[in-house]
Design a protein around this motif. Structure first.
Motif, PDB file in Angstrom:
ATOM      1  N   ALA A 117       0.826  -1.202   0.000  1.00 16.49           N
ATOM      2  CA  ALA A 117       0.000   0.000   0.000  1.00 16.49           C
ATOM      3  C   ALA A 117       0.860   1.252   0.000  1.00 16.49           C
ATOM      4  N   GLU A 118       1.930   1.263   0.802  1.00 14.12           N
ATOM      5  CA  GLU A 118       2.838   2.414   0.849  1.00 14.12           C
ATOM      6  C   GLU A 118       3.564   2.583  -0.476  1.00 14.12           C
ATOM      7  N   THR A 119       3.976   1.470  -1.079  1.00 12.74           N
ATOM      8  CA  THR A 119       4.670   1.526  -2.362  1.00 12.74           C
ATOM      9  C   THR A 119       3.804   2.182  -3.416  1.00 12.74           C
ATOM     10  N   ILE A 120       2.547   1.746  -3.511  1.00 13.91           N
ATOM     11  CA  ILE A 120       1.636   2.293  -4.511  1.00 13.91           C
ATOM     12  C   ILE A 120       1.336   3.757  -4.221  1.00 13.91           C
ATOM     13  N   THR A 121       1.048   4.082  -2.966  1.00 14.42           N
ATOM     14  CA  THR A 121       0.742   5.460  -2.604  1.00 14.42           C
ATOM     15  C   THR A 121       1.914   6.386  -2.891  1.00 14.42           C
ATOM     16  N   ASN A 122       3.114   5.970  -2.504  1.00 13.97           N
ATOM     17  CA  ASN A 122       4.299   6.799  -2.734  1.00 13.97           C
ATOM     18  C   ASN A 122       4.548   7.025  -4.218  1.00 13.97           C
ATOM     19  N   ALA A 123       4.317   5.985  -5.027  1.00 19.78           N
ATOM     20  CA  ALA A 123       4.547   6.119  -6.470  1.00 19.78           C
ATOM     21  C   ALA A 123       3.538   7.076  -7.093  1.00 19.78           C
ATOM     22  N   ILE A 124       2.277   7.010  -6.651  1.00 18.78           N
ATOM     23  CA  ILE A 124       1.266   7.931  -7.171  1.00 18.78           C
ATOM     24  C   ILE A 124       1.618   9.369  -6.804  1.00 18.78           C
ATOM     25  N   ILE A 125       2.032   9.584  -5.560  1.00 23.08           N
ATOM     26  CA  ILE A 125       2.443  10.922  -5.136  1.00 23.08           C
ATOM     27  C   ILE A 125       3.611  11.424  -5.977  1.00 23.08           C
ATOM     28  N   GLU A 126       4.574  10.531  -6.226  1.00 18.79           N
ATOM     29  CA  GLU A 126       5.749  10.904  -7.024  1.00 18.79           C
ATOM     30  C   GLU A 126       5.346  11.329  -8.425  1.00 18.79           C
ATOM     31  N   ARG A 127       4.403  10.590  -9.040  1.00 18.88           N
ATOM     32  CA  ARG A 127       3.965  10.942 -10.388  1.00 18.88           C
ATOM     33  C   ARG A 127       3.212  12.269 -10.393  1.00 18.88           C
ATOM     34  N   LEU A 128       2.366  12.475  -9.387  1.00 17.53           N
ATOM     35  CA  LEU A 128       1.638  13.733  -9.310  1.00 17.53           C
ATOM     36  C   LEU A 128       2.589  14.904  -9.100  1.00 17.53           C
ATOM     37  N   GLU A 129       3.595  14.704  -8.251  1.00 17.41           N
ATOM     38  CA  GLU A 129       4.575  15.763  -8.014  1.00 17.41           C
ATOM     39  C   GLU A 129       5.414  16.032  -9.256  1.00 17.41           C
ATOM     40  N   ALA A 130       5.507  15.051 -10.141  1.00 19.29           N
ATOM     41  CA  ALA A 130       6.236  15.240 -11.396  1.00 19.29           C
ATOM     42  C   ALA A 130       5.351  15.829 -12.485  1.00 19.29           C
ATOM     43  N   GLY A 131       4.106  16.207 -12.102  1.00 15.78           N
ATOM     44  CA  GLY A 131       3.228  16.857 -13.061  1.00 15.78           C
ATOM     45  C   GLY A 131       2.489  15.904 -13.967  1.00 15.78           C
ATOM     46  N   VAL A 132       2.288  14.660 -13.555  1.00 16.63           N
ATOM     47  CA  VAL A 132       1.625  13.668 -14.395  1.00 16.63           C
ATOM     48  C   VAL A 132       0.454  13.060 -13.642  1.00 16.63           C
ATOM     49  N   ARG A 133      -0.717  13.044 -14.264  1.00 17.98           N
ATOM     50  CA  ARG A 133      -1.841  12.316 -13.698  1.00 17.98           C
ATOM     51  C   ARG A 133      -1.717  10.869 -14.169  1.00 17.98           C
ATOM     52  N   PRO A 134      -1.406   9.934 -13.291  1.00 22.21           N
ATOM     53  CA  PRO A 134      -1.140   8.567 -13.734  1.00 22.21           C
ATOM     54  C   PRO A 134      -2.356   7.839 -14.268  1.00 22.21           C
ATOM     55  N   GLY A 174      -8.787 -12.543 -18.725  1.00 22.43           N
ATOM     56  CA  GLY A 174      -9.562 -11.501 -19.377  1.00 22.43           C
ATOM     57  C   GLY A 174     -10.409 -10.671 -18.441  1.00 22.43           C
ATOM     58  N   THR A 175     -10.446 -11.023 -17.152  1.00 21.95           N
ATOM     59  CA  THR A 175     -11.204 -10.254 -16.168  1.00 21.95           C
ATOM     60  C   THR A 175     -10.460  -8.966 -15.824  1.00 21.95           C
ATOM     61  N   PRO A 176     -11.134  -7.826 -15.823  1.00 24.35           N
ATOM     62  CA  PRO A 176     -10.441  -6.567 -15.498  1.00 24.35           C
ATOM     63  C   PRO A 176      -9.997  -6.509 -14.039  1.00 24.35           C
ATOM     64  N   TYR A 177      -8.839  -5.920 -13.789  1.00 23.32           N
ATOM     65  CA  TYR A 177      -8.426  -5.598 -12.424  1.00 23.32           C
ATOM     66  C   TYR A 177      -9.329  -4.501 -11.886  1.00 23.32           C
ATOM     67  N   ARG A 178      -9.393  -4.404 -10.564  1.00 21.56           N
ATOM     68  CA  ARG A 178     -10.239  -3.403  -9.930  1.00 21.56           C
ATOM     69  C   ARG A 178      -9.435  -2.645  -8.868  1.00 21.56           C
ATOM     70  N   GLY A 179     -10.016  -1.523  -8.408  1.00 19.06           N
ATOM     71  CA  GLY A 179      -9.428  -0.776  -7.308  1.00 19.06           C
ATOM     72  C   GLY A 179      -8.056  -0.203  -7.613  1.00 19.06           C
ATOM     73  N   ALA A 180      -7.187  -0.223  -6.592  1.00 25.16           N
ATOM     74  CA  ALA A 180      -5.865   0.383  -6.722  1.00 25.16           C
ATOM     75  C   ALA A 180      -5.011  -0.294  -7.776  1.00 25.16           C
ATOM     76  N   ASN A 181      -5.268  -1.587  -8.054  1.00 19.35           N
ATOM     77  CA  ASN A 181      -4.505  -2.272  -9.093  1.00 19.35           C
ATOM     78  C   ASN A 181      -4.661  -1.614 -10.452  1.00 19.35           C
ATOM     79  N   VAL A 182      -5.836  -1.014 -10.705  1.00 22.78           N
ATOM     80  CA  VAL A 182      -6.069  -0.362 -11.993  1.00 22.78           C
ATOM     81  C   VAL A 182      -5.075   0.784 -12.187  1.00 22.78           C
ATOM     82  N   ILE A 183      -5.040   1.695 -11.199  1.00 19.84           N
ATOM     83  CA  ILE A 183      -4.143   2.848 -11.298  1.00 19.84           C
ATOM     84  C   ILE A 183      -2.688   2.402 -11.298  1.00 19.84           C
ATOM     85  N   TRP A 184      -2.365   1.465 -10.423  1.00 24.85           N
ATOM     86  CA  TRP A 184      -0.979   1.005 -10.277  1.00 24.85           C
ATOM     87  C   TRP A 184      -0.460   0.389 -11.572  1.00 24.85           C
TER      88      TRP A 184
END
Length: 305
Positions: free
Chosen positions: A14-31, A49-59
């Protein structure tokens, strides 16, 4: 995208994903948003063929964008082997997460009675994108959505961009200008939702290209977070909007850069003449690019688009 670890502390998924999203946002990119699609599927897919859901989608979107993957499908090493595939040597996996449910017998402190309590714990596992695997069945090869047949307007716009003598490399999932190599990197045009979104994104990178020392000689290659970096991004945004206004290109892609707003505000608040400077340099950059319309021999067709 690799988990950050120290010798003393293990970082949770959870921390890994959250930190990476913050890093991308701070770099000016909406992931979670970009003008290219990479194919007909919007969500990352499991091997079945089943879609991922939740945080896995963004990650997994972030991982695909950062590493230039086109396929939406991800699978474990073992799943790839069962399908006759082989993860290429040296390829690095990406973690995905899931919740594992279990029950634990606990004692009610008030009554002393014991009962089962449902609990969930966050777990992670490693997956690889289809683009990292050789030998998979043909059904895993993504087929980009074909763009409509080009119109006369398309031909006129292609003529304009085609005569601009910038070095442009296509491939991967990111758009950027590299001053040290004086080269623009763009995703393939077929990966965008429309030709115009490709052109709008290219116009932004070409605006940066005009700032090279051999052309308009602006300050490029500055560290993200610096005032000079924010100013150059503001110039490129304004210039691409000016070019887009002349050529009839959409500007909705500019929302992808909304996270630069804080750095721009910092610059503008510190210097009330900064917007005047940025606009003047953007006008210079847009005029430099629009000057190539004369070489394309189709200015009327462009400006009437």
């Amino acid at each position: 995208m690799r988990p950050t670890r120290s010798s003393a502390v293990s970082v949770s998924p959870a921390e890994t994903i959250t930190n990476a999203i913050i890093e991308r946002l701070e770099a000016g990119v909406r992931p979670w948003r970009q003008p290219w699609t990479g194919g007909p599927v919007s969500r990352p897919l499991r091997v079945c063929g089943t879609p991922y859901r939740g945080a896995n989608v963004i990650w997994l979107w972030m991982a695909a964008q950062a590493r230039g993957f086109i396929s939406p499908t991800w699978m474990t090493y073992h799943q790839s082997q069962l399908l006759g595939g082989q993860v290429r040597k040296g390829e690095r996996g990406t973690c995905a997460i899931f919740y594992k449910s279990y029950s634990k017998e606990v004692e009610d402190p008030a009554t002393g009675e014991r009962e089962d309590e449902a609990r969930r714990v966050l777990k992670s596992f490693t997956v690889f994108n289809v683009d990292q695997i050789d030998g998979l069945p043909a059904r895993f090869t993504p087929e980009p959505i074909p763009l409509p047949e080009p119109t006369a307007r398309d031909h006129a716009l292609d003529a304009f961009f085609g005569v601009i003598p910038a070095s442009i490399r296509h491939g991967g999932g990111e758009a950027y200008y590299l001053p040290s190599a004086d080269q623009i990197t763009m995703p393939d045009p077929a990966a965008f939702r429309s030709r115009d979104l490709y052109r709008s994104t290219l116009a932004h990178e070409l605006a940066h290209w005009t700032g090279h020392q051999s052309r308009l000689a602006r300050s490029l290659g500055n560290r993200f977070g610096s005032d000079a970096y924010a100013m150059e991004e503001l110039i490129a945004e304004l210039a691409s909007a000016m070019v887009g206004a002349e050529l009839g290109l959409p500007v909705d892609h500019l929302d992808d850069h909304a996270s630069y707003l804080a750095s721009w505000l910092k610059v503008l608040k510190a210097d009330n003449r900064a917007i005047l400077t940025a606009a003047a340099k953007a006008e210079e950059a847009s005029a430099f690019l629009l000057g190539f319309a004369r070489v394309a021999h189709a200015p009327d067709a462009l400006l009437a688009a």
